[in-house]
Design an enzyme around this catalytic site. Structure first.
Site, PDB file in Angstrom:
ATOM      1  N   ASP A   1       0.833  -1.216   0.000  1.00 38.41           N
ATOM      2  CA  ASP A   1       0.000   0.000   0.000  1.00 38.41           C
ATOM      3  C   ASP A   1       0.858   1.253   0.000  1.00 38.41           C
ATOM      4  O   ASP A   1       0.353   2.355  -0.186  1.00 38.41           O
ATOM      5  CB  ASP A   1      -0.952   0.013   1.211  1.00 38.41           C
ATOM      6  CG  ASP A   1      -0.225  -0.234   2.519  1.00 38.41           C
ATOM      7  OD1 ASP A   1       0.428  -1.278   2.643  1.00 38.41           O
ATOM      8  OD2 ASP A   1      -0.302   0.626   3.414  1.00 38.41           O
ATOM      9  N   ASN A   2       2.152   1.092   0.218  1.00 42.37           N
ATOM     10  CA  ASN A   2       3.062   2.235   0.173  1.00 42.37           C
ATOM     11  C   ASN A   2       3.935   2.198  -1.077  1.00 42.37           C
ATOM     12  O   ASN A   2       4.991   2.816  -1.108  1.00 42.37           O
ATOM     13  CB  ASN A   2       3.949   2.267   1.420  1.00 42.37           C
ATOM     14  CG  ASN A   2       3.144   2.573   2.666  1.00 42.37           C
ATOM     15  OD1 ASN A   2       2.058   3.147   2.597  1.00 42.37           O
ATOM     16  ND2 ASN A   2       3.667   2.185   3.819  1.00 42.37           N
TER      17      ASN A   2
END
Ligand code: AMP
Ligand code: MG
Length: 534
Positions: free
Chosen positions: A258-259
């Site tokens: 997600d990063n």
């Protein structure tokens, strides 16, 4: 609307318009007493913000959330993500919103995003807020990376909200406005793939191709299998990104899927840090007990994430590959069965579909080819520049690896050493050798490097100048960042932050009076620990 502010920006909100179902509308919370702490004038201007028209009060309101802004369609994006290898089916913008999109002065589409603007549909048990310390940290790090020529989200502003937020102790709340080429993450694809929503995965992939890789849909070769091409492009841009991190000694610290931004920008500056003394296993994050995201694990971690992205695209890639093979098959309908089989094999190889039964294998091979090869090439190109070499020889990797090994053994400051090498080129070896406690082995290496330079036609002055354009003298050293944050948090003194920011604005230009910003920390052996910016 009576309290609507006209920012003067012309918004063009493609995510809101084209990806209904991929977000929840959210305007953010109104801050009780918003006040601008940091503002990036040049970035604001490039976005088209007319600063003459807006009062400070209006600007602070726009940049902290909870305000009706003419033409904006603020929203929180949904995504999933593998966090330290474990899948979370729903994350999403829990403390941030995408305010709007603009086309900047070079025609590039940019997201304007607020972080710390309050709870959203994806906040889970969090408060949706951010503290001034982590926000200033992200501002410093992101803008430093930009000046170091690393693809990154940008920092537009920091606004203190005038409210206290509860962490281990009460902290001043703040909102960061950041600007990015987009906020689509690997985790955005994972969210829909995990739910079996292939149509949405396709919709997102088409959006990303149009927004970030339009050339891949234009090429006649790739038109028929643009999703495989998309995967390969993302692999390439991640290889370029991570090689730059490695060349600079940057540790992201929390490379969860997600990063990982799909467009290849560094995103989500949490527990990141730059290496002081060189250690291939450098690790700063308090929450990474296994060292999953340590310095020399970053390329494998990126590849692992890309494999997760590849999995989400498999249904699209598989369909395309099969269609292409079938088309080829139809053309050759009158061929003998044997010849058809050979043709099929050839087509599969061409498409990197090595074995139709084992699409995972095909995918892994595709990824390996494009990521691993590109990463090694980009990394080595970067090291050659750091060593002032403009041509390539097969032994260069060994030369670089040997230097790094000596640096690791003697715990030499990574940034200072590369900077000092330019001085060695013009005859001043002291600054480099002085960094070694046992210089003899380094001096032997210096001789090898000097011999190698004989076969690279550049004058010493030109070589040193070129090296000083890639080896920074000023980086956001951990102790300097900590000092700046501490002064802001404890005394609301933003002077150290502002000074550090100005220094980092020109990381390659040595300036008088800034010696302390180029120096290593007093106790270089002390282990520096970073914390996630929650
Ligand atoms: P990060 O570690 O910053 O990448 O965040 C991981 C997830 O936690 C994301 O979905 C964030 O939106 C969410 N998150 C982090 N901090 C907060 C917070 N204070 N309130 C709500 N959600 C948060
Ligand atoms: Mg994040």
């Amino acid at each position: 609307m009576s309290d609507e502010i006209d920012s003067g920006l012309s918004f063009d909100n493609s995510y809101a318009e084209q990806l209904v179902g991929f977000y929840t509308s959210n305007q953010g919370d109104k801050a009780p007493a918003p006040s601008i702490i940091a503002f990036n004038q040049s970035l604001a201007r490039s976005l088209g913000l007319d600063l003459d028209k807006l009062s400070q009060r209006q600007l602070a309101a726009i940049l902290s959330g909870g305000t009706h802004i003419k033409g904006a369609t603020p929203l929180a994006q949904v995504y999933a993500g593998h966090q330290f290898g474990i899948f979370s089916p729903q994350l999403g913008d829990g403390r941030s919103i995408l305010l709007a999109e603009v086309l900047d002065d070079s025609g590039l589409r940019r997201d304007i995003h607020l972080k710390g603007s309050g709870r959203t549909a994806y906040s889970r048990s969090g408060d949706g807020k951010a503290g001034i310390g982590p926000v200033l940290r992200e501002y410093l790090m992101a803008e430093a990376m930009q000046q170091l020529n690393v693809p990154t989200t940008r920092a537009l502003s920091v606004v203190s909200t005038g409210e206290k937020i509860q962490r281990h102790k009460p902290l001043a709340g703040a909102v960061l406005a950041r600007v990015a080429s987009s906020h689509v993450r690997v985790g955005t694809f994972e969210y829909f793939a995990d739910r079996g929503q292939t149509d949405q995965v396709k919709q997102l992939a088409d959006y990303v191709i149009n927004r970030h890789f339009p050339q891949s849909s234009l090429s006649p070769l790739t038109q028929s299998h643009c999703y495989l091409q998309l995967l390969s492009e993302v692999c390439k841009s991640q290889a370029a990104l991570v090689s730059k991190w490695m060349n600079l000694g940057f540790v992201h610290g929390v490379m969860n899927t997600d990063n990982m931004s799909i467009c290849g920008e560094t995103i989500d500056y949490g527990p990141c840090a730059f290496i002081d003394s060189y250690d291939p296993k450098a690790l700063f994050s308090s929450i990474d007990s296994q060292g999953r995201y340590r310095y020399n694990n970053q390329a494998p971690a990126a590849l692992w994430n890309l494999a997760r992205l590849g999995e989400t695209l498999l249904p699209l890639i598989g369909t395309q590959a099969k269609q292409t093979i079938e088309q080829a098959f139809n053309v050759s309908n009158d061929f003998s069965a044997n010849y058809r089989q050979q043709w099929l094999e050839r087509m599969r190889r061409k498409l990197a579909i090595y074995n139709e039964e084992s699409e995972d294998l095909a995918l892994a091979l595709t990824l390996m080819n494009s990521f691993q090869l590109n990463y090694q090439k980009f990394w080595l190109d970067g090291v050659r520049s750091k060593l002032g070499l403009s041509n390539a020889e097969p032994e260069d990797k060994k030369l670089a690896d040997d230097l790094l090994e000596i640096m690791a053994a003697q715990k030499v400051d990574y940034t200072r050493l590369f900077r000092a090498l330019a001085q060695a080129v013009t005859g001043l070896q002291g600054p480099a050798t002085d960094l070694f406690s046992h210089p003899l082995v380094f001096e032997q290496w210096l001789q090898r490097w000097s011999d190698r330079r004989e076969r690279d036609p550049q004058t010493p002055v030109a070589r040193a100048a070129a090296m000083n354009l890639v080896n920074p003298i000023y980086i956001p050293r951990n102790h300097l960042v900590e000092q700046a944050i501490k002064a802001a948090e404890e005394q609301a003194d933003y002077g150290p932050f502002e000074k550090l920011q100005r220094v980092l604005n020109q990381p390659f230009t040595e300036r008088e009076g800034l010696e302390e910003y180029a120096a290593a920390a007093g106790d270089a052996s002390a282990r520096y620990t970073t914390y996630c910016g929650t």
